[in-house]
Design a protein around this motif. Structure first.
Motif, mmCIF file in Angstrom:
data_model
loop_
_atom_site.group_PDB
_atom_site.id
_atom_site.type_symbol
_atom_site.label_atom_id
_atom_site.label_comp_id
_atom_site.label_asym_id
_atom_site.label_seq_id
_atom_site.Cartn_x
_atom_site.Cartn_y
_atom_site.Cartn_z
ATOM 1 N N GLU A 206 0.812 -1.217 0.000
ATOM 2 C CA GLU A 206 0.000 0.000 0.000
ATOM 3 C C GLU A 206 0.849 1.274 0.000
ATOM 4 O O GLU A 206 0.389 2.320 -0.409
ATOM 5 N N ASN A 207 2.090 1.190 0.483
ATOM 6 C CA ASN A 207 2.985 2.352 0.496
ATOM 7 C C ASN A 207 3.835 2.346 -0.766
ATOM 8 O O ASN A 207 4.797 1.602 -0.865
ATOM 9 N N THR A 208 3.488 3.180 -1.725
ATOM 10 C CA THR A 208 4.237 3.202 -2.976
ATOM 11 C C THR A 208 5.122 4.439 -3.105
ATOM 12 O O THR A 208 6.008 4.465 -3.938
#
Length: 115
Positions: A66-68
């Motif tokens: 989810e953390n891009t």
């Protein structure tokens, strides 16, 4: 994080619950499969001999899909804890992090690592 309740059941009652409720059984098996797969990915990534690759795999796993955004995730572990997680020496973790910072893979600010 969600609010939840935890129940402790004897094994016989747990097995009966799984037999009687297909939806719970399916969700439980999906959870086990996902957990097993994640464990496999972590363990498999630690078998590489390259310290940089081992650390990258660990950072990717910690950061999650989810953390891009680059440098958006602060690694919550110390270098010593990271060394224990990967099986590397603390000195190797420090050296490799410095090299990764020079390559703009991670950012180190005030002693904290951001990936």
């Amino acid at each position: 994080m969600e609010e939840c309740s935890v129940f402790r059941l004897p094994t016989a009652q747990f097995v009966q619950l799984l037999k009687s409720n297909f939806e719970i059984q399916l969700r439980f098996l999906r959870y086990l499969a996902e957990n097993t797969y994640q464990s496999y990915l972590v363990l498999n990534s630690l078998t590489t001999k390259d310290a940089t690759q081992q650390l990258l795999n660990l950072l990717e796993h910690l950061k999650g899909p989810e953390n891009t955004k680059r440098y958006s995730y602060r690694i919550p572990y110390t270098r010593k804890e990271i060394a224990h997680l990967t099986g590397l020496r603390i000195e190797t973790v420090i050296r490799t992090f410095k090299k990764m910072e020079a390559d703009n893979v991670i950012k180190i600010m005030k002693g904290r690592v951001y990936y």
